[in-house]
Every structure is written in C-alpha cells, then in structure tokens.
Design an enzyme around this catalytic site. Structure first.
Site, PDB file in Angstrom:
ATOM      1  N   ARG A   8       0.846  -1.196   0.000  1.00 20.66           N
ATOM      2  CA  ARG A   8       0.000   0.000   0.000  1.00 20.66           C
ATOM      3  C   ARG A   8       0.878   1.241   0.000  1.00 20.66           C
ATOM      4  NH1 ARG A   8      -4.457   1.626   4.685  1.00 20.66           N
ATOM      5  NH2 ARG A   8      -5.181   3.560   3.702  1.00 20.66           N
ATOM      6  N   HIS A   9       0.490   2.225  -0.802  1.00 20.46           N
ATOM      7  CA  HIS A   9       1.304   3.435  -0.911  1.00 20.46           C
ATOM      8  C   HIS A   9       1.501   4.111   0.440  1.00 20.46           C
ATOM      9  CE1 HIS A   9      -1.879   6.445  -0.330  1.00 20.46           C
ATOM     10  NE2 HIS A   9      -2.652   5.702  -1.095  1.00 20.46           N
ATOM     11  N   ARG A  60       0.880   8.812  -6.167  1.00 18.70           N
ATOM     12  CA  ARG A  60       1.308   8.285  -4.871  1.00 18.70           C
ATOM     13  C   ARG A  60       1.648   6.800  -4.938  1.00 18.70           C
ATOM     14  NH1 ARG A  60      -4.179   9.457  -4.846  1.00 18.70           N
ATOM     15  NH2 ARG A  60      -5.654   7.984  -3.869  1.00 18.70           N
ATOM     16  N   GLU A  87      -7.263   3.753  -6.600  1.00 18.35           N
ATOM     17  CA  GLU A  87      -8.025   3.731  -5.359  1.00 18.35           C
ATOM     18  C   GLU A  87      -9.518   3.746  -5.668  1.00 18.35           C
ATOM     19  OE1 GLU A  87      -8.829   2.892  -2.577  1.00 18.35           O
ATOM     20  OE2 GLU A  87      -7.684   4.148  -1.178  1.00 18.35           O
ATOM     21  N   HIS A 179      -3.367   0.813  -3.665  1.00 15.47           N
ATOM     22  CA  HIS A 179      -4.118   1.602  -2.688  1.00 15.47           C
ATOM     23  C   HIS A 179      -4.871   0.693  -1.727  1.00 15.47           C
ATOM     24  CE1 HIS A 179      -3.457   5.080  -5.419  1.00 15.47           C
ATOM     25  NE2 HIS A 179      -3.493   4.127  -6.317  1.00 15.47           N
TER      26      HIS A 179
END
Length: 237
Positions: A8-9, A60, A87, A179
C-alpha cells in the site's frame, strides 16, 4: 512457487489532511516517501527477487512503487501502470475533510459510506473540480462516478485475471503497489473473505504483505514483513 507482494502506498498529503482522496492525484509526504523506501528495504532484507511490478496511474502509488524498487535494489524490474488498480472512487465525498463530513452528515452515515461493502457514497456531479473525465489518463474509459468496495472489486478483478494472474501462474514473483481499497479487493478475491468481514481488513501503509500461492493461485502462506506494524491476516483455506 508464485509469490505476490502487496504494498500500500505511503502517506499522502491528503491522508495527512484527513481528506477523502480517491482518484485525486495527490503526492506522497516526506513520511510517505520514507514508508515506501522502508517497504523496499524489507523486500530486499527478505531476499525477495521480483520479476515484475504493477501499479495504478496515480502518483502516490507510482512513486511508492519506484521508491520501493530502488530501495530493494531492483529498479530494473518492469513496471506496468493501469487505472483499474486506482483507489476506490469516493464520489461526492472527494476532497472533503472526513471530520467535517461526519459533523455534517453524522458519524454513522459516514461510517456506512466508508466501511460498508456495497453502499457507495453519493455520486460525483459532472463538470466540477474533480471531474476525472477531463484527465487524459482516462480518455475513452467508462469511468465510475462513485464506488463501493464491491464495485471496486468489479473493476479490479478483470485486470487481475487478464494481466497479473497469468504472470503468477507462470511462477513469477509479482509486486502490486497500489491503494488500500484496490488491494483489499485483491485480498477479498484471493482469500474468499466474506462481505461482512472484508470491512474489517486493513493493509498498513508501506508494509509489504507477502502471499505465497500454489499453481492454482490459492494462498498457502501469508505474512507481513514488518511484524511490528502487522494487521490481522486473512485466513487461509
């Protein structure tokens, strides 16, 4: 043995500001960059040799992927970007402060929008500041105007089956840097997590989730590389 690494970022600027981000293309904070690098260092320390990486078209996630690969000393690994790993689309909540939204609509309603499996937020009105149809990344795409986790899964799954699963079936080790909700969709699919339970599944930022699979792509082992920041793991079998 096929191996999937979900990352996950790291923290984004709007995470820091407590705003609903969704498809808005905000960047990482300095802390988010550090989290991404730490994720890559953990991959390297674990001796994981990646064959390919996949990420969304959001900055991101892309920067998290690149920073992690660099820290893992594997920046040569091919990276594929696709909007279907984006996301979840937060619809009319996009850009709003979460605390202020709860004060306006009530904590219970916001919790339903955020955490229920199949109840989406209100739709995003066309033509506004966050009308993503104007973004050339999505030219010609049939875009949602809001999403629940259920409809995020409907978006992610065809891409998973067409692009990622075949690489795993070939025995590769794959990184997916994306995400919270697109990764939760993959976890739900792989582990057959019931609808009522997936709402409680969280994937911490920057902590690689390593899933070993059999040749039928059924999980046989799962672990977080940073056990000190590990959330509860999905059940196998």
């Amino acid at each position: 043995m096929p191996t999937l690494v979900l990352l996950r970022h790291g923290q984004s600027q709007w995470n820091l500001e407590n705003r609903f981000t969704g498809w808005v293309d905000v960047d990482l904070t300095a802390e988010g960059e550090a989290q991404a690098r730490k994720g890559g260092e953990l991959i390297q320390s674990a001796g994981i040799e990646l064959d390919e990486a996949f990420t969304s078209v959001q900055t991101r996630a892309i920067r998290t992927c690149n920073l992690a690969l660099d820290a893992a000393r594997q920046s040569f690994v091919p990276v594929t970007k696709d909007w279907r790993l984006n996301e979840r689309h937060y619809g009319g909540l996009t850009g709003l402060n979460k605390a202020e939204t709860a004060a306006k609509h009530g904590e219970a309603q916001v919790t339903i929008w955020r955490r229920s499996y199949d109840i989406p937020p209100p739709e995003l009105a066309p033509g506004g500041e966050y009308d993503f149809s104007k973004d050339r990344r999505y030219a010609g795409k049939d875009l949602p105007s809001t999403e629940s986790l259920a409809t995020t899964l409907v978006r992610v799954l065809p891409y998973w089956e067409a692009a990622i699963a075949p690489r795993l079936s070939a025995g590769e080790t794959i990184l997916v840097a994306a995400h919270g909700n697109s990764l939760r969709a993959i976890v739900k699919h792989l582990f057959n997590v019931p609808d009522a339970e997936i709402v409680h599944v969280e994937i911490p930022t920057g902590n690689p989730l390593v899933i070993e699979l059999d040749l039928g792509l059924k999980p046989v082992a799962v672990r977080y590389l940073d056990e000190s920041r590990a959330e509860s793991l999905p059940a196998i079998g």
